[in-house]
Scaffold this motif. Structure first.
Motif, short mmCIF file in Angstrom:
data_model
loop_
_atom_site.label_atom_id
_atom_site.label_comp_id
_atom_site.label_asym_id
_atom_site.label_seq_id
_atom_site.Cartn_x
_atom_site.Cartn_y
_atom_site.Cartn_z
N PRO A 82 -7.37 -8.77 4.22
CA PRO A 82 -7.94 -8.03 3.08
C PRO A 82 -8.96 -6.97 3.48
O PRO A 82 -8.98 -5.89 2.88
CB PRO A 82 -8.59 -9.14 2.24
CG PRO A 82 -7.80 -10.36 2.56
CD PRO A 82 -7.40 -10.23 4.01
N LEU A 85 -7.11 -3.79 4.44
CA LEU A 85 -6.02 -3.34 3.57
C LEU A 85 -6.13 -1.85 3.24
O LEU A 85 -5.14 -1.11 3.30
CB LEU A 85 -6.01 -4.16 2.28
CG LEU A 85 -4.86 -3.86 1.33
CD1 LEU A 85 -3.52 -4.19 1.98
CD2 LEU A 85 -5.01 -4.66 0.03
N GLU A 86 -7.30 -1.40 2.88
CA GLU A 86 -7.45 0.00 2.47
C GLU A 86 -7.11 0.95 3.62
O GLU A 86 -6.41 1.95 3.42
CB GLU A 86 -8.88 0.25 1.98
CG GLU A 86 -8.94 1.31 0.90
CD GLU A 86 -10.26 1.29 0.15
OE1 GLU A 86 -10.92 2.35 0.16
OE2 GLU A 86 -10.62 0.25 -0.42
N ALA A 89 -3.32 0.83 4.18
CA ALA A 89 -2.64 1.54 3.10
C ALA A 89 -2.72 3.04 3.30
O ALA A 89 -1.75 3.78 3.08
CB ALA A 89 -3.24 1.15 1.76
N GLU A 103 -0.88 -2.67 -3.69
CA GLU A 103 -1.40 -3.99 -3.35
C GLU A 103 -0.89 -4.98 -4.39
O GLU A 103 -0.93 -4.71 -5.59
CB GLU A 103 -2.93 -3.98 -3.36
CG GLU A 103 -3.54 -5.35 -3.08
CD GLU A 103 -5.05 -5.40 -3.31
OE1 GLU A 103 -5.65 -6.46 -3.02
OE2 GLU A 103 -5.62 -4.41 -3.81
N ASN A 109 0.58 -8.62 1.02
CA ASN A 109 -0.23 -7.98 -0.01
C ASN A 109 -0.07 -6.47 -0.10
O ASN A 109 -0.60 -5.85 -1.03
CB ASN A 109 -1.72 -8.30 0.20
CG ASN A 109 -2.20 -8.00 1.62
OD1 ASN A 109 -1.41 -7.64 2.49
ND2 ASN A 109 -3.50 -8.15 1.83
N LEU A 110 0.71 -5.86 0.80
CA LEU A 110 0.96 -4.43 0.72
C LEU A 110 2.46 -4.20 0.61
O LEU A 110 3.22 -4.60 1.49
CB LEU A 110 0.41 -3.71 1.97
CG LEU A 110 0.35 -2.19 1.86
CD1 LEU A 110 -0.65 -1.75 0.80
CD2 LEU A 110 -0.01 -1.56 3.21
#
Length: 330
Positions: A82, A85-86, A89, A103, A109-110
């Protein structure tokens, strides 16, 4: 001329958004045809469409190409820590082949869609994404389509659906050079000019009538699923969006997929491969709604109505939208 809609901009916007997501007039002056149907001036229609695009309620006016009829595409997923993630992405978004990136609530999660002009280019893009992101990519290509539309009925009803025929896929035929140039021009949507197809023809290097005939033929052959206003559902209030996945015995997938495809509230339904041991699910559908509890209630009702309680399932709600653009086939 009836000026009722001209004097009510919100009503005109609603008609443009709701009524013309498909069956858009394929004629030399389509905006004039829309204006005649709506009882307003052509310049008013063009101005409103420009504003709807500017504020993000529509992505474009143009074709939605059927998957695997031109080029190649796949749904893909990653399990990303987590806290990273950004950044991951953002790395995925840099690839022009990625047109959707979300998400979702899951260990994976992606979730993103990758589209390319050929299977070879698709695999190359996936390999480059994997290398850039630093995490393995779960590859889930479409195997069988039961219902893919993503037209949205905005007045509380459910859109009419044609009879569903489950469709499997053969390799798409290569595009001729003129077709490739036309796909490239159409990816951006129609230009908001009085003669938009004439503008496209000039870009492609052919006559306006050739552009119109090619688009009509692609619609008739199912290469284009629909031609019209492509709305952005999140901006129109459909913010609770869930991907419902089931592990259905192989011999039952077609029956269950066809049943789900006909169910109210289901906007997408398709079969994808299991990737064991990480991903045991082979039947996917999307339910879009305005509130999470509404979507959860619809999923519970669907599972009960169709006798799916005995099958393993998961619900992956969308959380963050990192990217949403039209597919890039060329």
């Amino acid at each position: 001329m009836d000026h009722t809609l001209d004097a009510n901009p919100q009503a005109l916007d609603f008609r443009l958004l709701n009524d013309f997501q498909r069956d858009f007039p394929l004629c030399p002056a389509p905006f004039a045809e829309l204006a005649a149907r709506l009882g307003v001036a052509e310049t008013v229609v063009i101005r409103h469409l420009e504003e709807l695009r500017r504020v993000g309620k529509i992505a474009r006016v143009g074709p939605v190409f059927a998957p695997k009829r031109i080029g190649a595409s796949t749904l893909a997923a990653m399990a990303v820590p987590p806290e990273k993630l950004e950044a991951v992405a953002e790395a995925v978004n840099r690839f022009p082949e990625v047109n959707h990136n979300y998400e979702r609530e899951h260990r994976f999660n992606l979730w993103f869609v990758v589209t390319a002009g050929s299977e070879g280019r698709l695999q190359a893009a996936l390999g480059a994404i994997e290398q850039s992101a630093g995490y393995p990519v779960l590859r889930l290509p479409l195997e069988q389509e039961f219902h893919i539309d993503l037209g949205f009925c905005l007045n509380g009803g459910d859109k009419k659906r044609p009879a569903v025929v489950a469709q499997s896929f053969a390799a798409p035929r290569p595009l001729e050079e003129l077709e490739r140039r036309l796909v490239m021009a159409l990816q951006e949507g129609l230009p908001f000019f009085i003669r938009p197809f004439q503008v496209l023809a000039a870009r492609v290097g052919c006559e306006e009538i050739e552009v119109l005939e090619r688009i009509r033929r692609w619609c008739a052959e199912g290469i284009i699923k629909r031609f019209g206003v492509v709305v952005r559902h999140h901006e129109l209030g459909f913010k609770a969006n869930a991907m419902l996945v089931h592990d259905i015995p192989d011999g039952e997938v077609e029956r269950v997929g066809n049943a789900l495809a006909q169910a109210d509230g289901v906007t997408l339904c398709y079969r994808r491969p299991r990737v064991l041991p990480d991903w045991p699910y082979n039947l996917f559908c999307m339910i879009h709604g305005q509130a999470r509890d509404e979507v959860e209630a619809r999923i519970a009702a669907l599972r009960e109505e169709l006798g799916l309680e005995r099958y393993a399932h998961e619900t992956l709600f969308s959380l963050t939208r990192f990217k949403q653009t039209g597919a890039r086939y060329a």
